[in-house]
Scaffold this motif. Sequence first.
Motif, mmCIF file in Angstrom:
data_model
loop_
_atom_site.group_PDB
_atom_site.id
_atom_site.type_symbol
_atom_site.label_atom_id
_atom_site.label_comp_id
_atom_site.label_asym_id
_atom_site.label_seq_id
_atom_site.Cartn_x
_atom_site.Cartn_y
_atom_site.Cartn_z
ATOM 1 N N VAL A 62 0.943 -1.145 -0.042
ATOM 2 C CA VAL A 62 -0.170 -0.214 -0.054
ATOM 3 C C VAL A 62 0.859 1.205 -0.092
ATOM 4 O O VAL A 62 1.772 1.483 0.921
ATOM 5 C CB VAL A 62 -0.998 -0.007 1.212
ATOM 6 C CG1 VAL A 62 -1.844 1.105 1.108
ATOM 7 C CG2 VAL A 62 -1.660 -1.363 1.198
ATOM 8 N N THR A 63 0.640 2.146 -0.880
ATOM 9 C CA THR A 63 1.757 3.235 -1.144
ATOM 10 C C THR A 63 1.197 4.499 -1.644
ATOM 11 O O THR A 63 0.139 4.467 -2.323
ATOM 12 C CB THR A 63 2.597 2.614 -2.071
ATOM 13 O OG1 THR A 63 3.887 3.543 -2.177
ATOM 14 C CG2 THR A 63 2.445 2.429 -3.623
ATOM 15 N N ASN A 64 1.733 5.530 -1.520
ATOM 16 C CA ASN A 64 1.685 6.942 -2.266
ATOM 17 C C ASN A 64 0.296 7.496 -1.724
ATOM 18 O O ASN A 64 -0.515 7.663 -2.766
ATOM 19 C CB ASN A 64 1.784 6.744 -3.803
ATOM 20 C CG ASN A 64 2.172 7.863 -4.304
ATOM 21 O OD1 ASN A 64 2.591 8.972 -3.890
ATOM 22 N ND2 ASN A 64 2.088 8.040 -5.730
ATOM 23 N N ILE A 65 -0.053 7.638 -0.604
ATOM 24 C CA ILE A 65 -1.116 8.097 0.081
ATOM 25 C C ILE A 65 -0.837 9.605 0.535
ATOM 26 O O ILE A 65 -0.483 9.763 1.801
ATOM 27 C CB ILE A 65 -1.753 7.238 1.146
ATOM 28 C CG1 ILE A 65 -2.206 5.860 0.692
ATOM 29 C CG2 ILE A 65 -3.185 7.961 1.433
ATOM 30 C CD1 ILE A 65 -2.643 4.850 1.599
ATOM 31 N N ASN A 66 -0.959 10.456 -0.350
ATOM 32 C CA ASN A 66 -0.744 11.920 -0.052
ATOM 33 C C ASN A 66 0.526 12.060 0.879
ATOM 34 O O ASN A 66 0.309 12.761 2.027
ATOM 35 C CB ASN A 66 -2.089 12.636 0.610
ATOM 36 C CG ASN A 66 -3.349 12.682 -0.391
ATOM 37 O OD1 ASN A 66 -2.977 13.212 -1.468
ATOM 38 N ND2 ASN A 66 -4.304 12.337 0.167
ATOM 39 N N PRO A 67 1.545 11.649 0.408
ATOM 40 C CA PRO A 67 2.701 11.903 1.513
ATOM 41 C C PRO A 67 3.015 13.014 1.897
ATOM 42 O O PRO A 67 3.796 13.168 2.888
ATOM 43 C CB PRO A 67 4.004 10.738 0.721
ATOM 44 C CG PRO A 67 3.433 11.100 -0.783
ATOM 45 C CD PRO A 67 1.810 11.097 -0.908
ATOM 46 N N HIS A 68 2.759 14.061 1.134
ATOM 47 C CA HIS A 68 3.239 15.413 1.509
ATOM 48 C C HIS A 68 2.369 16.059 2.888
ATOM 49 O O HIS A 68 3.073 16.729 3.626
ATOM 50 C CB HIS A 68 2.777 16.511 0.583
ATOM 51 C CG HIS A 68 3.168 16.415 -1.063
ATOM 52 N ND1 HIS A 68 2.814 15.003 -1.590
ATOM 53 C CD2 HIS A 68 4.275 16.944 -1.817
ATOM 54 C CE1 HIS A 68 3.535 15.346 -2.973
ATOM 55 N NE2 HIS A 68 4.280 16.375 -3.064
ATOM 56 N N TYR A 69 1.182 15.208 3.095
ATOM 57 C CA TYR A 69 0.353 15.928 3.998
ATOM 58 C C TYR A 69 0.247 15.059 5.223
ATOM 59 O O TYR A 69 -0.464 13.728 5.146
ATOM 60 C CB TYR A 69 -1.056 16.507 3.299
ATOM 61 C CG TYR A 69 -0.916 17.365 2.291
ATOM 62 C CD1 TYR A 69 -0.054 18.461 2.382
ATOM 63 C CD2 TYR A 69 -1.011 16.662 0.870
ATOM 64 C CE1 TYR A 69 -0.014 19.533 1.345
ATOM 65 C CE2 TYR A 69 -1.046 17.718 0.001
ATOM 66 C CZ TYR A 69 -0.440 18.761 -0.013
ATOM 67 O OH TYR A 69 -0.052 19.844 -1.048
ATOM 68 N N VAL A 70 0.126 15.575 6.612
ATOM 69 C CA VAL A 70 -0.510 15.029 7.728
ATOM 70 C C VAL A 70 -2.193 15.020 7.444
ATOM 71 O O VAL A 70 -2.344 16.082 6.930
ATOM 72 C CB VAL A 70 0.133 15.623 8.819
ATOM 73 C CG1 VAL A 70 -0.641 15.182 10.137
ATOM 74 C CG2 VAL A 70 1.515 15.668 8.830
ATOM 75 N N TRP A 71 -2.401 13.928 7.704
ATOM 76 C CA TRP A 71 -4.119 13.661 7.810
ATOM 77 C C TRP A 71 -4.325 13.512 6.157
ATOM 78 O O TRP A 71 -5.210 13.505 5.771
ATOM 79 C CB TRP A 71 -4.841 14.914 8.007
ATOM 80 C CG TRP A 71 -4.644 15.174 9.613
ATOM 81 C CD1 TRP A 71 -4.017 16.201 10.142
ATOM 82 C CD2 TRP A 71 -5.225 14.374 10.551
ATOM 83 N NE1 TRP A 71 -4.078 15.996 11.485
ATOM 84 C CE2 TRP A 71 -4.702 15.028 11.918
ATOM 85 C CE3 TRP A 71 -5.871 13.075 10.771
ATOM 86 C CZ2 TRP A 71 -4.778 14.139 12.980
ATOM 87 C CZ3 TRP A 71 -6.142 12.462 11.840
ATOM 88 C CH2 TRP A 71 -5.730 13.153 13.187
ATOM 89 N N GLY A 72 -3.184 13.074 5.372
ATOM 90 C CA GLY A 72 -3.472 12.710 4.004
ATOM 91 C C GLY A 72 -4.019 11.417 3.776
ATOM 92 O O GLY A 72 -4.539 11.130 2.662
#
Length: 379
Positions: free
Chosen positions: A160-170
């Motif tokens: 499972v990968t690449n879930i809005n990694p820029h953002y806390v609560w992403g």
Amino acid sequence: MRSASVLAFLNAFTSGAIAVSVSGAAEGFAKGVTGGGSATAVYPTTNDELVSYLGDSVARVIVLSKTFSFIDTEGTTTSTGCAPWGTASGCQVAINQDDWCTNYEPDAPSTSVTYDNAGILGILVNSDKTILGSGSSGVIEGIGLRIVSATNVIIQNIEVTNINPHYVWGGDAITLDGADMVWIDHVTTSLIGRQHIVLGDSASNRVTISNSEINGYSPWSATCDNHHYWALYFTGSNDLVTLKGNYIHHTSGRSPKVGGNTVLHAVNNYWYANSGHAFEVGTGAYIVAEGNAFQNVVEPVEDPIDGALFTSPDTTTNEVCSTYLGHVCQVNAFGTSGSFTGTTATNFMSDFEGKNIASAAAASTVESSVTANAGIGKL
């Protein structure tokens, strides 16, 4: 003329439906979990099929033989978030989810955030499901899995990968809440906005997480150092969690955070390259940590310790485990790392008595074993 059996095999081969089955069996608290059992395997080819199979009320074995990308499938949202750790290169910023910025980081500068909507809430997984990856090709991108008010679930050999990694609560990779009998095995999680695995406030009961890779390396982090802070969050009510044989690396905190009346057996895991703390022991945590290896970990446990932690300090002290866990606990190992601060609480060990307890090997075997076996494609 070819026989009917040969034709059937060729038809299965050309459709991608090569037989895949669960490898091994769960150890520890979720021992006996069966997932979809002997149900005929299904092979989703579209996102809609995958969502339907995961969420219906039929016992299923669901085989993933490709990457299912949910990025851009539900559009994006642009809103005002906050930057508690600044906006310099390498730092995460935060979505103002449930007024988090307003309530918890009121002094943080505001910043514009644009996030992928699909990642915020994971795919619902119903009871009696087995989710299996085929080889190294079973990948879910841009969205996580939610096991909520469900029982008897196996997730094995997927990423499972690449879930809005820029953002806390992403978004979270795998969420359990109000669950029971869940086995997460040979799973890789990477580039996640919030938690890699989170057990919510409602009881998740019996859970085993084994042979999995929690890959915390990210270009964006709350500690601005490419090490993910939000990793494993175990704060359910009356949960029993076995954490065995996992590779937890490039994190900087909360790997795991434990509280909420959770009993945790952390055994033969390998923590590597943690720039902050591994364990955060909150009120209501009851932890036995044995036979683990820590390499390049600044703080294996954060101070103060508000719950109970048995650190398996030496062979003599570890004899107490025999009565409650059925074996003498294994000493932990530390290399170029901090060490466990002195706590050897034992007054909670009766919580382990009579339960299914995972076996323990010497910590000296952990680094090589875990790096060779943890994560997708290493069954």
